[in-house]
Motif scaffolding. Structure first.
Motif, short mmCIF file in Angstrom:
data_model
loop_
_atom_site.label_atom_id
_atom_site.label_comp_id
_atom_site.label_asym_id
_atom_site.label_seq_id
_atom_site.Cartn_x
_atom_site.Cartn_y
_atom_site.Cartn_z
N GLN A 187 0.82 -1.21 0.00
CA GLN A 187 0.00 0.00 0.00
C GLN A 187 0.85 1.26 0.00
O GLN A 187 1.98 1.26 0.53
N ALA A 188 0.31 2.30 -0.55
CA ALA A 188 1.00 3.59 -0.53
C ALA A 188 1.31 3.98 0.92
O ALA A 188 0.49 3.77 1.81
N PRO B 11 2.33 5.24 -5.45
CA PRO B 11 1.93 4.47 -6.64
C PRO B 11 2.89 4.67 -7.82
O PRO B 11 3.11 3.73 -8.60
N VAL C 63 2.72 -0.73 -6.07
CA VAL C 63 2.23 0.07 -4.95
C VAL C 63 0.81 0.51 -5.26
O VAL C 63 0.55 1.15 -6.28
N SER C 64 -0.10 0.16 -4.37
CA SER C 64 -1.51 0.51 -4.57
C SER C 64 -1.84 1.82 -3.85
O SER C 64 -1.27 2.13 -2.80
N SER C 65 -2.78 2.54 -4.41
CA SER C 65 -3.16 3.84 -3.82
C SER C 65 -4.25 3.68 -2.79
O SER C 65 -4.85 2.60 -2.64
#
Length: 123
Positions: free
Chosen positions: A13-14, A88, A121-123
């Motif tokens: 995660q971010a 991200p 990397v997810s926002s």
């Protein structure tokens, strides 16, 4: 020298952190300056960080603003990339590379490359 990058492959995660490793074969690892480069989808491979043979000098891409740290352990034939406060836009395949002579930010200066490890990397 043969290089094997690891530490990516999942989703983070971010704002999170990740540590990439790059293990080198052979007994001459300490003779090589090491670099990390990243390649996002549809983009060219870009410089991330480099470290000299002894670890005494480190350089980074200006855009990183202190979020990443490169280090090495010559006894373990390994170079690391600690990635903090991930964004991200850090999503890319990260490659380690090795060269002799002078350390460099230029990818064409590097002689040996690892296969890359994917960071998402997810926002």
């Amino acid at each position: 020298v043969q290089l094997q990058a690891s530490g990516g492959g999942g989703l983070v995660q971010a704002g999170g952190s990740l540590r990439l490793s790059c293990a080198a074969s052979g007994r001459t690892f300490s003779r090589y300056h090491m670099g990390w480069f990243c390649q996002a989808p549809g983009k060219e491979r870009e410089f991330v960080a480099a470290i000299t043979t002894t670890g005494g000098v480190t350089v980074y891409a200006d855009s990183l603003k202190g979020r990443f740290t490169i280090s090495r352990d010559n006894a373990e034939n390994t170079v690391y990339l600690q990635m903090n406060t991930l964004k991200p836009e850090d999503t890319a395949v990260y490659h380690c590379a090795a060269k002799t002579g002078y350390y460099s930010r230029v990818k064409s200066d590097y002689d040996y490359w690892g296969q890359g490890t994917e960071v998402t990397v997810s926002s």
